[in-house]
Design an enzyme around this catalytic site. Structure first.
Site, short mmCIF file in Angstrom:
data_model
loop_
_atom_site.label_atom_id
_atom_site.label_comp_id
_atom_site.label_asym_id
_atom_site.label_seq_id
_atom_site.Cartn_x
_atom_site.Cartn_y
_atom_site.Cartn_z
N ASP A 1 -5.80 -8.33 0.34
CA ASP A 1 -5.57 -9.73 0.00
C ASP A 1 -6.48 -10.16 -1.15
O ASP A 1 -6.05 -10.86 -2.08
CB ASP A 1 -5.84 -10.63 1.21
CG ASP A 1 -4.88 -10.37 2.36
OD1 ASP A 1 -3.77 -9.86 2.10
OD2 ASP A 1 -5.22 -10.68 3.51
N GLU B 1 -8.71 5.62 -3.48
CA GLU B 1 -8.13 6.34 -4.61
C GLU B 1 -7.77 5.42 -5.77
O GLU B 1 -7.53 5.89 -6.88
CB GLU B 1 -6.87 7.09 -4.16
CG GLU B 1 -7.14 8.17 -3.12
CD GLU B 1 -5.86 8.85 -2.68
OE1 GLU B 1 -4.83 8.71 -3.39
OE2 GLU B 1 -5.87 9.51 -1.64
N ASN C 1 0.86 -1.18 0.00
CA ASN C 1 0.00 0.00 0.00
C ASN C 1 0.90 1.24 0.00
O ASN C 1 2.13 1.13 -0.02
CB ASN C 1 -0.99 -0.01 1.17
CG ASN C 1 -0.31 0.06 2.53
OD1 ASN C 1 0.80 0.61 2.68
ND2 ASN C 1 -0.96 -0.48 3.55
N GLY D 1 -6.27 2.48 -1.42
CA GLY D 1 -7.62 2.53 -0.87
C GLY D 1 -8.64 3.01 -1.88
O GLY D 1 -8.65 2.57 -3.04
#
Length: 300
Positions: A246, A218, A185, A216
């Site tokens: 995941d 975005e 991330n 996320g």
């Protein structure tokens, strides 16, 4: 032939809800307690297999692994021939405690994954796979795994939150030349750049095929040396984001298994994750391939 072998945790997630956190040396009532199947390795492998990807899981658990968890993964098509039950340990467990203000505390019991460096190297499935996904676990063990794989195996490194507390610059720099692809991330990406001494994702991806950075709501960044391409997230009603990353990874591999480009595989990943966030628990709302394709179609 196995298309994907996943290394990572197989966990029991215990979700506990209470009104307020207790003071030290006091007690408080739990008003809700639920058990879910989880762990980065088990999540990715189970969702990928559910989407039709021939998938094997390499993970270390205790002899107390709940039989219904094992049956669940096997029923979804996961090859568990290298799921190892280690005597003297209980299965990794995560206790997630939240109060009425949605503050959260997590307590993690690693089980045999804490002593992974002392356990037997498991590479039978990985050696005959097209893709190997290295998720959470001890860096030294995984570096040895990668060093023992043939050149034609495509290796993805994805240490997740453990990049901050288990990996270090030395581990990361040793692993980087061994891998073909990174997952992270945006917060994990910053730590990876720091460890590598790189100034930008494009600088660090030189020599790799691809770096997938999830952001996320975005969306997803697909980073190559040539460009950074943004893939939008698929909007849905969010109940819980646990395990969304995941599921994205599982969906990505499902797209690659069907010969899709990296971009379209990322779309399949976001569509898969959109089902996960609609309920609590990564493995409680697993779609089938037709359902994923229906949701992904407008974005392909």
């Amino acid at each position: 032939m196995t298309f994907l072998t996943v290394y990572g945790h197989t966990c029991i997630d215990q979700i506990l809800r209470l009104s307020e956190f207790p003071l030290v040396n006091t007690s408080v009532d739990i008003f809700e307690k639920r058990r879910y199947f989880g762990g980065t390795g088990a999540n990715i492998a189970t969702v990928a297999a559910s989407l039709g990807v021939p998938t094997a899981l390499v993970s270390f658990v205790g002899s107390d692994l709940p039989p219904d968890f094992e049956r669940w993964m096997e029923g979804r098509g996961v090859d568990l021939s290298e799921l190892v039950k280690v005597d003297g340990f209980e299965t990794p467990t995560v206790f997630i405690v939240s109060n009425r203000h949605h503050d959260q505390v997590a307590y993690v019991y690693q089980g045999p994954m804490a002593v992974l460096d002392d356990l037997e190297l498991k590479v039978v499935n990985a050696r005959r796979s097209r893709h190997v996904h290295i998720a959470t676990g001890r860096p030294e063990y995984y570096i040895r795994v990668m060093e023992n794989l043939p050149d034609e195996v495509f290796i993805a490194l994805d240490p997740a939150q453990e990049i901050h507390r288990i990996w270090n610059p030395s581990h990361f720099r040793r692993a980087l030349p061994l891998v073909d692809m990174l997952f992270s991330n945006q917060y994990e990406a910053e730590r990876m750049l720091e460890y590598a001494g790189a100034h930008s994702p494009q600088e660090m991806v030189d020599g790799l095929g691809l770096w997938v950075i999830t952001r996320g709501a975005e969306g997803i960044d697909l980073v190559t040396t040539e460009r950074v391409e943004r893939v939008p997230a698929i909007r849905t009603e969010v109940q819980d984001t646990t395990g969304a990353g995941d599921s994205f990874r599982a969906g990505f591999y499902a797209g690659k298994y069907r010969g899709m480009s990296d971009r379209d595989a990322a779309v399949i990943g976001t569509a898969t994750a959109s089902f996960t966030v609609e309920t609590v628990g990564c493995q409680t709302n697993i779609p089938d391939w037709d359902g994923v394709m229906e949701r992904a179609e407008p974005y392909l």
